[in-house]
Scaffold this motif. Structure first.
Motif, PDB file in Angstrom:
ATOM      1  N   PHE A  39       0.850  -1.181   0.000  1.00 52.61           N
ATOM      2  CA  PHE A  39       0.000   0.000   0.000  1.00 52.61           C
ATOM      3  C   PHE A  39       0.892   1.239   0.000  1.00 52.61           C
ATOM      4  O   PHE A  39       1.811   1.335   0.825  1.00 52.61           O
TER       5      PHE A  39
ATOM      6  N   GLU B  85       0.447   5.305   0.162  1.00 52.65           N
ATOM      7  CA  GLU B  85      -0.465   6.434   0.360  1.00 52.65           C
ATOM      8  C   GLU B  85       0.336   7.727   0.267  1.00 52.65           C
ATOM      9  O   GLU B  85       1.520   7.775   0.642  1.00 52.65           O
TER      10      GLU B  85
ATOM     11  N   LEU C  98       1.194  10.135   2.073  1.00 56.14           N
ATOM     12  CA  LEU C  98       1.203  10.348   3.514  1.00 56.14           C
ATOM     13  C   LEU C  98       2.659  10.441   3.950  1.00 56.14           C
ATOM     14  O   LEU C  98       3.456   9.563   3.587  1.00 56.14           O
TER      15      LEU C  98
ATOM     16  N   GLY D 273      -6.175   4.841   1.513  1.00 51.02           N
ATOM     17  CA  GLY D 273      -5.923   5.563   2.720  1.00 51.02           C
ATOM     18  C   GLY D 273      -6.803   6.800   2.877  1.00 51.02           C
ATOM     19  O   GLY D 273      -7.591   7.198   2.037  1.00 51.02           O
ATOM     20  N   ASN D 274      -6.661   7.340   4.079  1.00 56.61           N
ATOM     21  CA  ASN D 274      -7.446   8.525   4.451  1.00 56.61           C
ATOM     22  C   ASN D 274      -7.254   9.655   3.431  1.00 56.61           C
ATOM     23  O   ASN D 274      -8.155  10.468   3.215  1.00 56.61           O
TER      24      ASN D 274
ATOM     25  N   GLU E  16     -12.247   3.275   4.415  1.00 57.65           N
ATOM     26  CA  GLU E  16     -12.640   3.360   5.831  1.00 57.65           C
ATOM     27  C   GLU E  16     -13.802   4.327   6.055  1.00 57.65           C
ATOM     28  O   GLU E  16     -13.710   5.220   6.912  1.00 57.65           O
TER      29      GLU E  16
ATOM     30  N   TRP F 126     -12.921   9.657  11.601  1.00 55.64           N
ATOM     31  CA  TRP F 126     -11.742  10.436  11.173  1.00 55.64           C
ATOM     32  C   TRP F 126     -11.701  10.628   9.660  1.00 55.64           C
ATOM     33  O   TRP F 126     -10.911  11.390   9.136  1.00 55.64           O
TER      34      TRP F 126
ATOM     35  N   HIS G 131      -9.375  -4.022   7.589  1.00 51.62           N
ATOM     36  CA  HIS G 131      -8.188  -3.274   8.015  1.00 51.62           C
ATOM     37  C   HIS G 131      -7.889  -3.616   9.470  1.00 51.62           C
ATOM     38  O   HIS G 131      -8.792  -3.566  10.310  1.00 51.62           O
TER      39      HIS G 131
ATOM     40  N   TYR H  51      -4.633  -3.187  12.513  1.00 44.00           N
ATOM     41  CA  TYR H  51      -3.286  -2.829  12.961  1.00 44.00           C
ATOM     42  C   TYR H  51      -3.111  -3.316  14.397  1.00 44.00           C
ATOM     43  O   TYR H  51      -4.050  -3.267  15.187  1.00 44.00           O
TER      44      TYR H  51
ATOM     45  N   ALA I 176       0.304  -2.516   4.955  1.00 41.93           N
ATOM     46  CA  ALA I 176       0.258  -1.051   5.001  1.00 41.93           C
ATOM     47  C   ALA I 176       1.381  -0.565   5.922  1.00 41.93           C
ATOM     48  O   ALA I 176       1.331  -0.866   7.099  1.00 41.93           O
ATOM     49  N   GLN I 177       2.335   0.174   5.354  1.00 39.96           N
ATOM     50  CA  GLN I 177       2.458   0.612   3.994  1.00 39.96           C
ATOM     51  C   GLN I 177       3.807   0.137   3.459  1.00 39.96           C
ATOM     52  O   GLN I 177       4.369  -0.789   4.035  1.00 39.96           O
TER      53      GLN I 177
HETATM   54  O1  AHR Z   1      -2.229   3.324   6.821  1.00 38.83           O
HETATM   55  C1  AHR Z   1      -2.459   4.463   7.604  1.00 38.83           C
HETATM   56  C2  AHR Z   1      -3.937   4.811   7.678  1.00 38.83           C
HETATM   57  O2  AHR Z   1      -4.598   3.796   8.382  1.00 38.83           O
HETATM   58  C3  AHR Z   1      -4.704   4.887   6.398  1.00 38.83           C
HETATM   59  O3  AHR Z   1      -4.619   6.125   5.788  1.00 38.83           O
HETATM   60  C4  AHR Z   1      -6.106   4.625   6.822  1.00 38.83           C
HETATM   61  O4  AHR Z   1      -6.870   4.005   5.822  1.00 38.83           O
HETATM   62  C5  AHR Z   1      -5.967   3.789   8.073  1.00 38.83           C
HETATM   63  O5  AHR Z   1      -6.683   4.303   9.128  1.00 38.83           O
END
Ligand code: AHR
Length: 501
Positions: A25, A27, A29, A71-72, A173, A178, A242, A244, A350-351
């Motif tokens: 992934f 992003e 970011l 991603g966001n 998401e 958020w 998703h 983490y 990710a990521q």
């Molecule tokens: O991977 C970081 C962030 O985690 C992503 O932008 C989002 O989709 C998730 O909350």
């Protein structure tokens, strides 16, 4: 010393090992794109500004598919900003990460980069601040051969052949408060169904992913999937997951058993999807795209102040430095995805670079492998053929978060045609080495090709700019095969791959 018995039976097939399980992934970011994979002034940069040292590492990682551009981030993104002459591209605010986006890398550049790393593009459309028309426009720009306004614009921008993107994420998401433009499951389900139907009118061969939950801890987890699928079941192919994980409050025992939560996540989403399918008397089975998964020290980042009121280009955000324990957990999560290959047929770590990533870079400096790089790269290389369910007979240990957890986890892959197999093992014990005995008679006459393991007397050892090779894979010389029985002793807190053939 505790002991584990496993039975490696080539008839216990889960499903083929889909290469898309080894996706990642990227992003827009922090320093994932800018000062990560793209740094025009870097000594290894090519004419496009891509760092060739990063390209080499991504190839070594064995990434199959890359989800992009968020991603966001995608929920506020105007894709048109990022194509055409670079000097005309606007600078925009990215509300998700409170930073500035220069748009110097966009779809066409990223697709060129993917060719260098030999990976497939998986695109996300913005369903946060935009909707059906913007998704259709992007689809026309990306996939239509020529002779329409947007496909001819792509050609004029220098990309003659269509990108031919197969996998499309319908937003990101959308269950999360958020998220720019977050929605209720009902609202999102309706929008996703209409967007999917319109995209299919343009191209019936697309593979579409509806947003599932952003984590098993979300209050709407399960019910979100059910509601969204009630609206989208006939239009989509995948629902996303998703997850983490991180060690919290020094509770390493629970952290080491994180894969149990991933299994619970998968079981719940499969149950919700099949419930909707059975109500519709449908033979169709929705697949899972686990398109964000990793270790992320989210609690620490929330209070770090790195996402702040300053609007900066490519700030250092989410730059977790991973330990041996993190790598062991990551290896176990990937084993869980393999074990569920009948329903999870796509996944994205990710990521990829700098942002919660297996690869780190320093501007004008080196690129290096984090500890988590290794279990991913080795599994991607060795997991071939079909995934096999491997029952493990082993004592459990108590965890505060997941209840009783088996001390050893195992999964295997088997490629009958190539005559090879791989056995992946995790020892979750903090204190004990564990000897595993595996009945491998069903593999026939095989020898050990290689062993690769991640462990260390310091489970918090890390690779850093100053010491980039502090942690590297080790061989395991305890492994033996005798009369169809393989034995191996796994060190405490370890991940191990045994290749046989
Ligand atoms: O991977 C970081 C962030 O985690 C992503 O932008 C989002 O989709 C998730 O909350």
């Amino acid at each position: 010393m505790p002991h584990a018995r496993i039975d490696l039976d080539t008839r216990a097939v889960v499903a083929p090992v889909h290469r898309r399980l080894f996706g990642s992934f990227v992003e827009h970011l922090g320093r994932c794109v800018y000062d990560g994979l793209y740094e025009p002034g870097h000594p290894t940069a090519d004419a496009d500004g891509f760092r060739r040292d990063v390209v080499d590492l991504v190839r070594e990682l064995g990434v199959s598919t890359v989800r992009y551009p968020g991603g966001n981030f995608v929920s506020g993104f105007r894709w048109e900003d990022s194509v055409g002459p670079r000097e005309n591209r606007p600078v925009r605010r990215d509300l998700a990460w409170h930073s500035l986006e220069s748009n110097q890398v966009g779809l066409d550049e990223f697709a060129r980069w993917l060719k260098l790393v030999d990976a497939e593009l998986m695109l996300a459309v913005n369903l946060g601040t935009r909707g059906i028309q913007a998704a259709l426009d992007l689809l026309e720009y990306a996939n239509h051969p020529s002779g329409t306004a947007l496909s001819d614009q792509r050609i004029a921008n220098g990309t003659l052949a269509p990108h031919d993107v197969r996998m499309w994420c319908l937003g990101n998401e959308m269950d999360g408060p958020w998220q720019t433009g977050f929605m209720t499951a009902d609202d999102y389900g309706k929008l996703a169904a209409r967007t999917a139907a319109a995209m299919r009118m343009a191209d019936s061969r697309l593979e579409l992913v509806a947003c599932g939950s952003s984590g098993s801890g979300m209050p709407t987890f399960g019910e979100w999937e059910r509601t969204v699928l009630e609206h989208t079941y006939d239009q989509i192919d995948y629902v996303s997951c998703h997850a983490y994980y991180q060690e919290r409050g020094g509770d390493l025992d629970s952290f080491l058993a994180s894969a149990l939560d991933m299994q619970y996540f998968i079981d719940t989403v499969v149950a919700a999807a099949d419930h909707v399918g059975s109500k519709r008397h449908s033979r169709k089975r929705i697949k899972l795209s686990f398109d964000e998964w990793n270790i992320w020290y989210l609690d620490e980042h929330r209070t770090s102040g790195e996402v702040n009121e300053q609007w900066r280009f490519a700030p250092r955000q989410l730059e977790d430095v991973y330990s041996v324990a993190d790598a062991v957990v990551l290896g176990d999560l990937l084993m869980t995805l393999l074990r569920n290959a009948d329903r999870v047929t796509a996944a994205s770590l990710a990521q990829l670079v700098n942002v919660i990533a297996p690869i780190m870079t320093e501007p004008a400096g080196p690129a290096w492998r984090q500890t988590t790089f290794y279990p991913f790269a080795i599994t991607s290389r060795l997991a071939r053929g079909v995934a096999l369910r491997v029952p493990v007979d082993v004592p459990t240990y108590p965890t505060a978060v997941h209840g009783e957890a088996p001390l050893v986890d195992a999964v295997a892959t088997h490629d009958a045609e190539a005559g090879c197999a791989a056995l992946f093992l995790v020892n979750r014990s903090r204190s004990d080495a564990i000897t595993v005995t595996a009945d491998i008679r069903s593999l026939g006459d095989v020898a050990i090709r290689e062993t690769q393991a991640i462990h260390d007397s310091d489970v918090y050892a890390k690779n850093t700019l100053d010491d980039p090779e502090r942690v590297t894979p080790k061989t395991n010389d305890t492994v033996r095969i005798d009369a169809g029985e393989l034995t191996i002793t796994l060190p405490p807190v370890s991940w191990t791959a045994v290749s046989l053939g």
